[in-house]
Design a protein around this motif. Structure first.
Motif, PDB file in Angstrom:
ATOM      1  N   VAL A   1      -3.474 -11.686  -0.937  1.00 51.07           N
ATOM      2  CA  VAL A   1      -3.388 -10.550  -0.033  1.00 51.07           C
ATOM      3  C   VAL A   1      -3.235 -11.012   1.415  1.00 51.07           C
TER       4      VAL A   1
ATOM      5  N   GLY B   1      -3.184  -5.748   4.788  1.00 45.45           N
ATOM      6  CA  GLY B   1      -4.397  -6.561   4.736  1.00 45.45           C
ATOM      7  C   GLY B   1      -5.292  -6.457   5.956  1.00 45.45           C
TER       8      GLY B   1
ATOM      9  N   GLU C   1      -9.555   1.724  12.212  1.00 45.85           N
ATOM     10  CA  GLU C   1      -8.920   3.000  12.537  1.00 45.85           C
ATOM     11  C   GLU C   1      -9.947   4.075  12.884  1.00 45.85           C
TER      12      GLU C   1
HETATM   13  N1  ATP Z   1      -9.828  -5.261  -5.227  1.00 42.11           N
HETATM   14  C1  ATP Z   1      -8.521  -5.492  -5.010  1.00 42.11           C
HETATM   15  N2  ATP Z   1      -7.759  -6.090  -5.957  1.00 42.11           N
HETATM   16  C2  ATP Z   1      -6.447  -6.335  -5.740  1.00 42.11           C
HETATM   17  N3  ATP Z   1      -5.797  -6.012  -4.615  1.00 42.11           N
HETATM   18  C3  ATP Z   1      -6.488  -5.424  -3.636  1.00 42.11           C
HETATM   19  C4  ATP Z   1      -7.887  -5.134  -3.772  1.00 42.11           C
HETATM   20  N4  ATP Z   1      -8.305  -4.545  -2.630  1.00 42.11           N
HETATM   21  C5  ATP Z   1      -7.222  -4.459  -1.826  1.00 42.11           C
HETATM   22  N5  ATP Z   1      -6.136  -4.987  -2.426  1.00 42.11           N
HETATM   23  C6  ATP Z   1      -4.781  -5.112  -1.852  1.00 42.11           C
HETATM   24  O1  ATP Z   1      -4.887  -5.769  -0.622  1.00 42.11           O
HETATM   25  C7  ATP Z   1      -3.894  -5.305   0.256  1.00 42.11           C
HETATM   26  C8  ATP Z   1      -4.495  -5.069   1.605  1.00 42.11           C
HETATM   27  O2  ATP Z   1      -5.361  -3.979   1.579  1.00 42.11           O
HETATM   28  P1  ATP Z   1      -6.026  -3.419   2.902  1.00 42.11           P
HETATM   29  O3  ATP Z   1      -6.959  -2.331   2.527  1.00 42.11           O
HETATM   30  O4  ATP Z   1      -6.586  -4.559   3.671  1.00 42.11           O
HETATM   31  O5  ATP Z   1      -4.774  -2.805   3.666  1.00 42.11           O
HETATM   32  P2  ATP Z   1      -4.708  -2.184   5.125  1.00 42.11           P
HETATM   33  O6  ATP Z   1      -3.832  -3.062   5.918  1.00 42.11           O
HETATM   34  O7  ATP Z   1      -6.067  -1.920   5.632  1.00 42.11           O
HETATM   35  O8  ATP Z   1      -3.937  -0.820   4.844  1.00 42.11           O
HETATM   36  P3  ATP Z   1      -4.171   0.637   5.511  1.00 42.11           P
HETATM   37  O9  ATP Z   1      -3.456   0.616   6.817  1.00 42.11           O
HETATM   38  O10 ATP Z   1      -3.510   1.553   4.541  1.00 42.11           O
HETATM   39  O11 ATP Z   1      -5.628   0.857   5.640  1.00 42.11           O
HETATM   40  C9  ATP Z   1      -3.281  -4.064  -0.371  1.00 42.11           C
HETATM   41  O12 ATP Z   1      -1.981  -4.380  -0.771  1.00 42.11           O
HETATM   42  C10 ATP Z   1      -4.167  -3.763  -1.548  1.00 42.11           C
HETATM   43  O13 ATP Z   1      -3.404  -3.301  -2.620  1.00 42.11           O
END
Ligand code: ATP
Ligand code: MG
Lengths: 355, 280
Positions: free
Chosen positions: A18, A41, A159
């Motif tokens: 990730v 991520g 956020e």
């Molecule tokens: N437990 C998990 N198992 C597998 N993949 C995961 C898990 N938790 C998160 N991910 C993956 O990790 C990636 C990053 O997730 P994250 O929540 O950090 O995104 P983000 O940048 O905060 O997105 P957003 O702006 O939508 O909040 C995503 O592609 C998600 O599918």
């Protein structure tokens, strides 16, 4: 007040990577904003700093001390969750004062701090409500209150303003800026809002697909994006990018128009030309670099957005200050401010002009 | 033009009629139980199908309470049911939390095994259970019933508890840990209060199941002073007659603890304790 350092940090869920090769040094008291598309991520990175998510590999340091395996409660970091995560069985006051309750601070001190935070956040008359009786924006402010009531080494915001209306958002943004000046605590802040990112950040970290694309001050990212992704991600409305063929003196666009770029010695390698909407001038039809037909015109009062069609190239957006009297269907000429143009190589990296 | 739709009175009447029908259907056997308990012995057969007995007596109740071993059965049942409910809920809460929150090796296998145990008819394993309990010297003891009931109810109770824990957002514990809690403190101060409905439901479920269990109680207990209530009820059936009045009176009395228990836990059964915790 803490210096936070990430060295070659990666995060894997099973075989899914990730985050990878995260190298970042955050100075004491610095305000870092993380931006990137959904799912890149950002929350995961924040949770690793908080200690809620194990770090798969690499080192995480606070003040030069390796903290990979230190429990969240011992890191002295406050976090505002993307989902608010309010305790549903506690009223607003107890939610905000929960960290002090756990620390067994005296009741009087707890009460005065909660009252003060509630005042700052405009929650003064809601302190005895349960979270379920609050609106989304109010909940978000309670979540903020829970963090700012502490005096931690670092703040993490995921956020925190996403559910507020425009006016409240501006107000809270100022409040966060003030908070940062007052406490001079290190802050890491995730947002999707360009204005928040550009106004609050000392430095912005642009993430995409688990990689850091670029780290830099807001102006640096705006003026000298490292690649096409950053160029299009930072700045609103987004940069126009059109495919071109590089020549010795400039580039040739899809319709055969030659654009001279005297100050761009690397133009020969260029595959794409990027120009921000605000760096295109509208001139009389028949003059300028390109001839175009206005498609949609948006009058915003302070600015005018003009979507134009250029034959052989496609749709381009132009943004001009003030009220520009252009009508849809009108033919106009466009002149590109070549000193503000960006060139990108095949792999999307920016071709930097020297000096 | 009002935007509010007028509710059709026929619909309201229909709704209440349906509710009334359901209530009568569900409560009629209970009424019959009470009715026969209150009917004097002499009238039981002569007025068998009358909706209201022409005469009412409490003698069945007094006889049951003062002249039979009913009170002892009752106490035994209470101990067994409370014990089974307590231990089952304790283990199920721990296991359910682990299943809900942690990733560990063998998790799927354990869950599969627990499901498998739910697939066998109890009759198949009565003999081996009897043998085990006898070898342990636990025949005729209430402990054996507590152990057996706990063992049999744990899988279902675990799944029940797991689903309750699943309903509590993980972010809440994370937030508590950011606020300075250890995992255990987060569990106690944040998760536990939100799990009360789940604990209540599990306690109630196991309690009623144990309260009315007959098969194991009949087989593992033969001494009169260790009998539970459902077994004791059979003593009202003698070789030559069935004492309906006393049996029904005992049945009515046996309903009391279940009712009390549910009145006590029903306020924890209300849904929506976690509303407002996280974004829509
Ligand atoms: N437990 C998990 N198992 C597998 N993949 C995961 C898990 N938790 C998160 N991910 C993956 O990790 C990636 C990053 O997730 P994250 O929540 O950090 O995104 P983000 O940048 O905060 O997105 P957003 O702006 O939508 O909040 C995503 O592609 C998600 O599918
Ligand atoms: Mg996120």
């Amino acid at each position: 007040m803490a210096r936070i350092e990430l060295r070659d940090v990666a995060k894997r869920y099973g075989s899914v990577e990730v985050l990878r090769d995260i190298n970042l040094e955050i100075q004491d008291g610095e305000f870092i904003v993380l931006v990137g598309p959904s799912g890149c991520g950002k929350s995961t990175l924040l949770r690793m700093v908080a200690g809620l998510e194990p770090i798969s590999s690499g080192d995480f340091l606070i003040d030069d001390e390796r903290m990979n395996d230190v429990r969240p409660r011992d890191r002295d970091i406050a976090m505002v969750f993307q989902s608010y995560a309010l305790y549903p069985h506690m009223d607003v006051a107890r939610n905000m004062g929960f960290s002090m309750e756990i620390r067994k601070d005296p009741l009087a001190e707890r009460k005065s701090k909660v009252a003060q935070a509630a005042e700052t956040l405009g929650l003064a008359n809601l302190t005895d409500r349960l979270p379920k009786a609050l609106s989304g924006g109010q909940r978000q402010r309670v979540a903020m209150g829970r963090a700012i009531i502490r005096d931690p080494q670092a703040f993490l915001f995921d956020e925190p303003l996403s559910n507020l209306d425009a006016a409240l958002r501006v107000e809270m943004r100022l409040e966060i800026a003030r908070l940062h000046q007052k406490l001079s605590a290190t802050m890491i802040y995730v947002t999707h809002d360009q204005v928040e990112a550009l106004t609050l950040a000392d430095r912005i970290v642009v993430l995409n697909g688990g990689d850091i694309q670029q780290v830099g001050s807001p102006l640096e990212l705006y003026e000298r994006p490292a690649n096409k992704f950053v160029a299009q991600f930072i700045g609103s409305p987004a940069m126009n990018v059109v495919p071109v063929v590089g020549t010795e003196f400039g580039v040739t666009a899809g319709n055969g128009t030659e654009i001279k770029l005297p100050d761009q010695p690397l133009a020969a390698q260029a595959k794409e030309l990027g120009v921000r909407p605000e760096h295109i001038d509208v001139v009389n039809n028949g003059t300028g670099d390109l001839s175009a037909v206005a498609d949609v015109v948006e009058h915003l009062g302070s600015d005018t957005n003009i979507y134009v069609n250029v034959e052989g190239i496609g749709s381009i957006m132009v943004r001009k200050h003030g009220n520009i009297p252009v009508k849809p269907g009108e033919r106009l000429g466009l002149r590109i401010q070549t000193e503000n143009a960006h060139l990108f190589a095949t792999d999307g990296t920016a071709l930097r002009r020297v000096a | 033009m009002s935007a509010v739709k007028k509710t059709n009175p026929a619909l309201i009447v229909g709704k209440y009629a349906a509710l009334a029908f359901y209530l009568i259907f569900a409560l009629f056997p209970l009424y019959w139980l009470l009715k026969i308990g209150l009917t004097p012995d002499a009238l039981i057969y002569s007025e068998g199908t009358r909706l209201f007995p022409s005469e009412i007596t409490f003698s069945n109740f007094t006889t049951v309470i003062f002249q039979t071993d009913f009170v002892a059965y009752f106490r035994n049942s209470l101990m067994v049911s409370l014990g089974a409910a307590f231990f089952t809920t304790l283990f199920a809460a721990g296991a359910g939390y682990a299943f809900s929150r942690f990733v560990f090796a063998g998790k799927r296998i354990i869950i599969a095994l627990m499901l498998v145990t739910q697939m066998f008819p109890l009759l198949m394993i009565i003999a081996p259970i009897y043998k085990v309990v006898a070898d342990l010297g636990l025949l005729n003891s209430l402990t054996s019933l507590v152990v057996v009931y706990t063992a049999f109810n744990i899988p279902f109770a675990t799944f029940l508890m797991q689903s309750f824990f699943d309903g509590i957002p993980k972010d809440l514990e994370d937030a508590a840990m950011m606020d300075g809690c250890s995992r255990f403190q987060a569990l106690r101060k944040v998760v536990f209060p939100l799990t009360l409905p789940g604990l209540g439901a599990t306690l109630g479920f196991v309690f009623t199941a144990a309260w009315s269990e007959l098969l194991f109680a009949l087989m593992l207990i033969s001494r009169n002073d260790a009998m539970t209530f459902p077994v004791g009820l059979l003593t009202f059936v003698s070789k030559f007659s069935v004492d309906w009045g006393q049996m029904m009176a005992a049945g009515v009395l046996a309903l009391i603890p279940s009712c009390l228990f549910f009145i006590f836990i029903q306020r924890y059964l209300v849904q929506g304790l976690t509303s407002g915790a996280v974004k829509g």
